[in-house]
Write a protein that holds these residues in place. Structure first.
Motif, PDB file in Angstrom:
ATOM      1  N   ILE A 110      50.964 -38.170  23.218  1.00 21.21           N
ATOM      2  CA  ILE A 110      51.722 -37.705  24.384  1.00 21.21           C
ATOM      3  C   ILE A 110      51.906 -36.185  24.335  1.00 21.21           C
ATOM      4  O   ILE A 110      51.466 -35.463  25.210  1.00 21.21           O
ATOM      5  N   GLN A 111      52.606 -35.708  23.315  1.00 25.30           N
ATOM      6  CA  GLN A 111      52.848 -34.280  23.084  1.00 25.30           C
ATOM      7  C   GLN A 111      53.383 -33.568  24.331  1.00 25.30           C
ATOM      8  O   GLN A 111      52.858 -32.540  24.746  1.00 25.30           O
ATOM      9  N   SER A 112      54.438 -34.134  24.909  1.00 29.12           N
ATOM     10  CA  SER A 112      55.068 -33.484  26.058  1.00 29.12           C
ATOM     11  C   SER A 112      55.718 -32.166  25.650  1.00 29.12           C
ATOM     12  O   SER A 112      55.790 -31.230  26.439  1.00 29.12           O
ATOM     13  N   TRP A 113      56.221 -32.114  24.420  1.00 27.05           N
ATOM     14  CA  TRP A 113      56.743 -30.878  23.843  1.00 27.05           C
ATOM     15  C   TRP A 113      56.630 -30.996  22.328  1.00 27.05           C
ATOM     16  O   TRP A 113      56.223 -32.047  21.800  1.00 27.05           O
ATOM     17  N   SER A 114      56.976 -29.968  21.627  1.00 24.09           N
ATOM     18  CA  SER A 114      56.824 -30.001  20.167  1.00 24.09           C
ATOM     19  C   SER A 114      57.913 -29.167  19.513  1.00 24.09           C
ATOM     20  O   SER A 114      58.514 -28.285  20.136  1.00 24.09           O
ATOM     21  N   TYR A 115      58.160 -29.465  18.234  1.00 29.92           N
ATOM     22  CA  TYR A 115      59.079 -28.698  17.405  1.00 29.92           C
ATOM     23  C   TYR A 115      58.225 -27.981  16.354  1.00 29.92           C
ATOM     24  O   TYR A 115      57.763 -28.606  15.392  1.00 29.92           O
ATOM     25  N   PRO A 116      57.988 -26.692  16.549  1.00 29.78           N
ATOM     26  CA  PRO A 116      56.965 -25.996  15.751  1.00 29.78           C
ATOM     27  C   PRO A 116      57.332 -25.709  14.301  1.00 29.78           C
ATOM     28  O   PRO A 116      56.440 -25.490  13.479  1.00 29.78           O
TER      29      PRO A 116
END
Length: 281
Positions: A110-116
């Protein structure tokens, strides 16, 4: 202390003698103070997000430190009796609901957002502090309900409200595979809550507003907070990886729908608790 001083003001007749702009200004001031008190968890947690160095402190990653801060704030509120144990249980429920959504959204497919950034307290790619961002919404609604002595008029049948809330939550997952039905659900919610008003007491008199307006306003302020969080790089959307840009305005609608779901959970829990107390009597 400020709320206590203002409460003492209500013991005499001065507020009742005010009228026009003076009364309006006093009510608005008192409303703002109560709102700020209801946002205590939100304000303190956002302050920690803004002040925490990206590199962390003393070798401890910032995501881990934010988890410690969130837990300290939460238990501090319970210890100081600013939050009850029942309210803490509800906040924990919001934390679990939020974490499940986060784990799905950041998953590889999915990877709608990420925590880098790295963190020891990451589970399934999600730092555990992130659940508190959803819990903060629930905390605000719970606190505002109590601080403003909220009552809801013309609330839809609870089974209908629960059905819409479940479908809203499910759509955050299913729109990746069967299509986004956000606007259909928003239309259903609009019809369901079209007559619903929330009655609140900012000072010594009851005021009211359409509940739908409350959903939209809260969703807007969450959208603003999301822009702050992404600007500080706490999490990033794919279009923000190269350079920061404003979070798309469509997220406002998503947050407003999430507020409907959160409000429904709070209202349902209070409804169930009231029925339990009635049966006990």
């Amino acid at each position: 202390m400020l709320l206590t001083a203002l409460d003492n003001l209500l013991l005499d007749d001065r507020p009742r003698q005010l009228a026009g702009l003076r009364r309006g200004a006093l009510e608005f001031w008192y409303f703002g103070i109560k709102q700020a008190r209801a946002c205590l968890f939100v304000f303190t947690f956002m302050a920690a997000v803004l002040l925490m160095p990206r590199a962390g402190i003393a070798g401890i990653p910032r995501y881990d430190l934010l988890l410690v801060v969130a837990l300290a704030i939460q238990f501090g509120m319970v210890w100081s009796k600013l939050e009850t144990w029942d309210e803490l249980k509800a906040v924990c429920l919001f934390h679990a609901v939020g974490f499940a959504l986060e784990a799905f959204k950041v998953s590889g497919s999915i990877q709608s957002w990420s925590y880098p950034d790295f963190a020891y307290t990451k589970v399934l790619g999600v730092p555990l502090f992130s659940g508190f961002m959803y819990a903060a919404i629930g905390s605000y609604i719970i606190q505002a309900w109590r601080m403003l002595d909220l009552r809801v008029r013309h609330h839809p049948p609870y089974w209908m409200a629960a059905t819409i809330a479940i479908l809203i939550y499910a759509n955050f997952f299913t729109h990746h595979c069967i299509g986004d039905y956000r606007w259909y659900l928003a239309a259903c919610a609009l019809g369901l809550y079209s007559r619903t008003v929330v009655i609140y007491r900012p000072l010594d008199r009851e005021r009211q507003m359409p509940l739908l307006l409350g959903f939209v306003l809260i969703g807007f302020f969450i959208w603003l907070a999301e822009n702050i969080g992404t600007f500080w790089g706490v999490w990033r959307y794919p279009n923000q990886l190269g350079a920061w840009s404003l979070v798309h305005l469509s997220k406002w609608s998503s947050w407003s729908l999430l507020v409907i779901m959160t409000f429904t959970i709070v209202a349902s829990l209070k409804h169930v608790k009231a029925r339990i107390h009635i049966s006990e009597d």
